[in-house]
Design an enzyme around this catalytic site. Structure first.
Site, PDB file in Angstrom:
ATOM      1  N   THR A  50     -27.650  27.449  -9.624  1.00  0.00           N
ATOM      2  CA  THR A  50     -26.636  27.039  -8.655  1.00  0.00           C
ATOM      3  C   THR A  50     -25.819  28.232  -8.180  1.00  0.00           C
ATOM      4  O   THR A  50     -25.290  28.231  -7.069  1.00  0.00           O
ATOM      5  CB  THR A  50     -25.721  25.970  -9.272  1.00  0.00           C
ATOM      6  OG1 THR A  50     -26.530  24.901  -9.781  1.00  0.00           O
ATOM      7  CG2 THR A  50     -24.742  25.403  -8.261  1.00  0.00           C
ATOM      8  N   TYR A 137     -33.355  26.440 -21.365  1.00  0.00           N
ATOM      9  CA  TYR A 137     -33.232  25.640 -20.147  1.00  0.00           C
ATOM     10  C   TYR A 137     -34.613  25.240 -19.659  1.00  0.00           C
ATOM     11  O   TYR A 137     -35.410  26.070 -19.249  1.00  0.00           O
ATOM     12  CB  TYR A 137     -32.481  26.485 -19.112  1.00  0.00           C
ATOM     13  CG  TYR A 137     -32.285  25.877 -17.744  1.00  0.00           C
ATOM     14  CD1 TYR A 137     -32.478  24.525 -17.480  1.00  0.00           C
ATOM     15  CD2 TYR A 137     -31.874  26.689 -16.688  1.00  0.00           C
ATOM     16  CE1 TYR A 137     -32.283  24.003 -16.221  1.00  0.00           C
ATOM     17  CE2 TYR A 137     -31.672  26.182 -15.417  1.00  0.00           C
ATOM     18  CZ  TYR A 137     -31.883  24.842 -15.189  1.00  0.00           C
ATOM     19  OH  TYR A 137     -31.690  24.327 -13.927  1.00  0.00           O
ATOM     20  N   LYS A 165     -30.938  22.603 -22.345  1.00  0.00           N
ATOM     21  CA  LYS A 165     -30.568  22.005 -21.062  1.00  0.00           C
ATOM     22  C   LYS A 165     -31.787  21.287 -20.508  1.00  0.00           C
ATOM     23  O   LYS A 165     -32.819  21.906 -20.228  1.00  0.00           O
ATOM     24  CB  LYS A 165     -30.072  23.058 -20.084  1.00  0.00           C
ATOM     25  CG  LYS A 165     -29.683  22.475 -18.721  1.00  0.00           C
ATOM     26  CD  LYS A 165     -29.248  23.552 -17.742  1.00  0.00           C
ATOM     27  CE  LYS A 165     -28.983  22.947 -16.365  1.00  0.00           C
ATOM     28  NZ  LYS A 165     -28.629  23.979 -15.358  1.00  0.00           N
ATOM     29  N   ILE A 208     -24.615  20.225 -18.052  1.00  0.00           N
ATOM     30  CA  ILE A 208     -24.389  21.372 -17.188  1.00  0.00           C
ATOM     31  C   ILE A 208     -24.608  20.841 -15.779  1.00  0.00           C
ATOM     32  O   ILE A 208     -25.725  20.525 -15.381  1.00  0.00           O
ATOM     33  CB  ILE A 208     -25.330  22.536 -17.536  1.00  0.00           C
ATOM     34  CG1 ILE A 208     -25.015  23.032 -18.947  1.00  0.00           C
ATOM     35  CG2 ILE A 208     -25.175  23.671 -16.533  1.00  0.00           C
ATOM     36  CD1 ILE A 208     -25.934  24.128 -19.455  1.00  0.00           C
TER      37      ILE A 208
END
Length: 305
Positions: A50, A137, A165, A208
């Protein structure tokens, strides 16, 4: 090595604001970190997907981590520091630690598609070398490769690997990771806003989150209610946020969230090429959804997760 606590609650995946010439707007970045801290988030995650980390230089990456770490007082800063090159990920992780990061978020190696043995070696090499809590992740839609459940479970025994994640969209896989790491100091965090409530319902500990950049109080209230076992309230907030969650992924992340934050006055909507500004239709949809949220009080917002 230090015994690290796993993460919980809401950790916004921060955007990286840019000026119209493409340079980083560090003043807006610091102000945004402080805004999110005041809203009650449990941590901040700069320079991830992001945050447009793919188009930042390593020096810019470090400057972003330094800025966010220096702007806040009471929340953890978990820096994205992953790469498909283990040596590069290790360098970024070490530099992020020196820049003030409290923890690391490590995307799985993309493009080169390692087998499970190579995936685990990649993560263990970084965890052995950098004494910070680290979150692995899994986002196969971006990387082209899943982190196998067995790999995640095996890595959970490392003192520095404290979380996972989950952004695969597969609740069964997420549930299995939760189930098989219940006896470890290990957190499973949603990496997909639409899956946050389902992930919490099977034992996840937080998120997250992209939507938390725009609606941090509502997102914290939703997660806080679920973690407290108040699923009626959590569901009401989940559905209240649902249209915005979907709109924020109508185009490639972070295009819509940058636009939403510009509408709210938190930063300019500039992105680095090859990303382009949100289409007119997405802008109009976001304006309508944000007006609606601004005009209707949420269900007891402001409760900390």
């Amino acid at each position: 090595m230090t015994a690290h606590e796993p993460y919980s609650g809401v950790l916004p995946a921060m955007v990286t604001p840019f000026h119209d010439d493409g340079s980083i707007d560090f003043d807006s970045l610091a102000a945004d970190a402080q805004r999110l801290e005041r809203a009650g988030v449990d941590g901040l995650v700069p320079v991830g997907s992001t945050g447009e980390s793919a188009t930042l230089t390593h020096d810019e990456h470090v400057q972003v981590v330094e800025t966010v770490s220096g702007a806040v007082e009471d929340v953890s800063v978990i820096a994205g520091s992953g790469s498909n090159n283990t040596a590069e990920a290790l360098e970024l992780s070490e530099r992020s630690a020196e820049a003030g990061a409290d923890g690391l978020l490590l995307i799985s190696p993309y493009y080169n598609r390692p087998e499970p043995e190579g995936m685990e070696h990649h993560y263990r090499e970084i965890a052995d070398a950098v004494d910070l809590p680290q979150v692995i992740y899994n986002v196969p839609g971006r990387t082209g490769r899943d982190i196998a459940v067995e790999t995640a479970v095996s890595l959970a025994d490392h003192e520095n690997v404290v979380g996972y994640k989950a952004a695969s969209g597969d609740l069964g896989r997420i549930s299995e990771v939760v189930e098989r790491t219940r006896d470890a100091a290990f957190s499973v965090l949603s990496g997909d806003d639409g899956m946050t409530l389902p992930t919490l319902s099977v034992g996840g500990t937080g998120a997250i989150s992209v939507v938390a950049n725009v609606e941090p109080e509502r997102t914290c209230a939703m997660a806080g209610a679920a973690l407290a076992g108040d699923y009626e309230r959590a569901r009401a907030l989940h559905h209240e946020l649902g249209p915005l969650m979907r709109a924020l992924f109508a185009e490639s992340n972070p295009i819509p969230v940058k636009e939403a934050m510009a509408i709210r006055g938190h930063c300019e909507p500039h992105l680095r090429s090859p990303l382009s500004r949100a289409s007119e239709g997405v802008r109009e949809e976001l304006e309508g959804l944000l007006d609606e949220l601004d005009s209707s009080p949420a269900v007891e917002v402001g409760v900390e997760a």
